[in-house]
Design an enzyme around this catalytic site. Sequence first.
Site, PDB file in Angstrom:
ATOM      1  N   HIS A  94       0.826  -1.210   0.000  1.00  0.00           N
ATOM      2  CA  HIS A  94       0.000   0.000   0.000  1.00  0.00           C
ATOM      3  C   HIS A  94       0.859   1.259   0.000  1.00  0.00           C
ATOM      4  CE1 HIS A  94      -3.292  -2.673   1.934  1.00  0.00           C
ATOM      5  NE2 HIS A  94      -3.474  -2.592   0.637  1.00  0.00           N
ATOM      6  N   LYS A 100       7.199  -4.673 -10.079  1.00  0.00           N
ATOM      7  CA  LYS A 100       6.989  -4.349 -11.497  1.00  0.00           C
ATOM      8  C   LYS A 100       6.550  -2.888 -11.650  1.00  0.00           C
ATOM      9  CE  LYS A 100       4.705  -7.673 -13.518  1.00  0.00           C
ATOM     10  NZ  LYS A 100       3.603  -8.500 -14.092  1.00  0.00           N
ATOM     11  N   LYS A 122      -3.009  -8.901  -6.776  1.00  0.00           N
ATOM     12  CA  LYS A 122      -3.387  -9.956  -7.723  1.00  0.00           C
ATOM     13  C   LYS A 122      -4.611 -10.660  -7.196  1.00  0.00           C
ATOM     14  CE  LYS A 122      -1.346 -11.587 -11.496  1.00  0.00           C
ATOM     15  NZ  LYS A 122      -0.413 -10.760 -12.264  1.00  0.00           N
ATOM     16  N   SER A 175      -2.178  -0.255 -18.694  1.00  0.00           N
ATOM     17  CA  SER A 175      -3.287  -0.177 -17.729  1.00  0.00           C
ATOM     18  C   SER A 175      -3.263   1.183 -17.034  1.00  0.00           C
ATOM     19  CB  SER A 175      -3.163  -1.265 -16.663  1.00  0.00           C
ATOM     20  OG  SER A 175      -3.701  -2.472 -17.123  1.00  0.00           O
TER      21      SER A 175
HETATM   22  N1  GLU Z   1      -1.869  -9.195 -15.337  1.00  0.00           N
HETATM   23  C1  GLU Z   1      -0.904  -8.297 -15.872  1.00  0.00           C
HETATM   24  C2  GLU Z   1       0.425  -8.468 -15.151  1.00  0.00           C
HETATM   25  O1  GLU Z   1       0.704  -9.494 -14.598  1.00  0.00           O
HETATM   26  C3  GLU Z   1      -1.396  -6.855 -15.937  1.00  0.00           C
HETATM   27  C4  GLU Z   1      -1.769  -6.230 -14.629  1.00  0.00           C
HETATM   28  C5  GLU Z   1      -2.462  -4.865 -14.771  1.00  0.00           C
HETATM   29  O2  GLU Z   1      -2.562  -4.353 -15.872  1.00  0.00           O
HETATM   30  O3  GLU Z   1      -2.873  -4.364 -13.720  1.00  0.00           O
HETATM   31  O4  GLU Z   1       1.255  -7.617 -15.189  1.00  0.00           O
END
Ligand code: GLU
Length: 474
Positions: free
Chosen positions: A62, A92, A104, A360
């Site tokens: 967070h 990431k 996730k 995104s």
């Molecule tokens: N599922 C994708 C990833 O593992 C995209 C996640 C997103 O766009 O929030 O990076």
Amino acid sequence: MSNDFLKQVDRAFTRAAALTDQDPALLEHIKRCKSTYYFTFPLKRDDGRLETIEAWRAEHSHHKLPTKGGIRYSTEVTENEVIALATLMTFKCAIVDVPFGGAKGGIKINRANYSDRELERITRRYTFELKRKNFIGPGIDVPAPDYGTGAREMSWMVDTYNSLSSGELNSLACVTGKPVAQGGIRGRTEATGRGVYFGVREACAVDDDMHEAGLKAGIRGKRVVIQGLGNVGYHAAKYLSEAGAVLVGLAEYNGAIHNPDGIDLTKAIDYFRAHSTLIGYPGANDVENSQDALLLDCDILVPAALENQITSKNAGEIKAKIIAEAANGPTTFQADEILRQRGCIVLPDTYLNAGGVTVSYFEWVKNLSHLRFGRMQKRFSQASQRRLVDSLQNLVDKKFAPEDLAQITRGADEADLVDSGLEETMVDAYAQVRNTWDELRKKHGVDKVDMRDAAFASAINKIAVCYDDLGIFP
Ligand code: GLU
């Protein structure tokens, strides 16, 4: 297996954390998942049977909000897998400088066993449960597609969220990867594979690194094997081959094909769609056991399926000099050690597949600004470029060819701007990771640090800054 995966991710984090100068207590805090929501709900099957569906959402960090990450539909989903994947999302996002914590979600189902109507009911109920517990919202937690989900599932999610939050101005930004007609953005579907291409291109452009790996610089002529022809693998294969790479091997879960002279991607995909397998494709030799495709002679291996594919069992036999991690977590911790000792360059998932979350982010910004990228400036740029071209033509008294003229005076639209933003992000992030790699190798020894360590370390340092003035740590 997934328990292992979380351990793998934690070990990779710990290895890299030791290369930073951060407070160990802060590192421990950064490593731990902040909240996990496990829930079950009933599904009435089309035939009237009742079934219990298991689902999760994990928010790993967070330090920035909202949290961000995909939703996976797979029978392999477990709590630890979701946490491991959420952890990877945190790093990431930091690596590509998008302002999110990692998250996730997962639903433990084999989507092939459910009708479209059942999948819709599952997705809507999942969204409802997330909303009820405050695990979804434009400023809270923003899901996206992942393994087994796509734009259609996202459209069900946004519709359910909307119906529960009437009047919330930014509600479209509660999920990304939506169809364009429902607030999505052009280029999101291709984004992860396109980002993989940009990342591999950047890596292959560094003369010294290529020389060290015994390769020539540039993508052209590089022999590539792709494992997994889903959205990510397919688009990575497409852009790499368009740039002149030769696809010598393609693998799906039920068989692979090999041709040292190259495989035509479109024909192979058409064959796969028609036969539900690559086996028997006339333009190549069959590799009955898909896992053997990882060992094919090639320059670049692109695992684009699931985690734990390159392990201590097969890492020693892999011929590729570059491992391009399009999937999340395809290489185990032990395999990493083996590959490093063998002088392979591993382009880590936390950097290489970040194109998806990058676009995104653009979609989320578009939804919050309520304005399509390019709408304000397209005509203006067209007109000023046109004036420039006209003066040039007058000056030299020559005319541009009509195709060139159209190209020069085009004006960027949403798809152009998304692509340009994605390229900029991947190029810039590569430079950051590569610099950190250099610095860490100078400090700790060339064979002691790989690019995954560098990516993690650079992300950890960025995240640590967010805690600087909070007064939590001295
Ligand atoms: N599922 C994708 C990833 O593992 C995209 C996640 C997103 O766009 O929030 O990076």
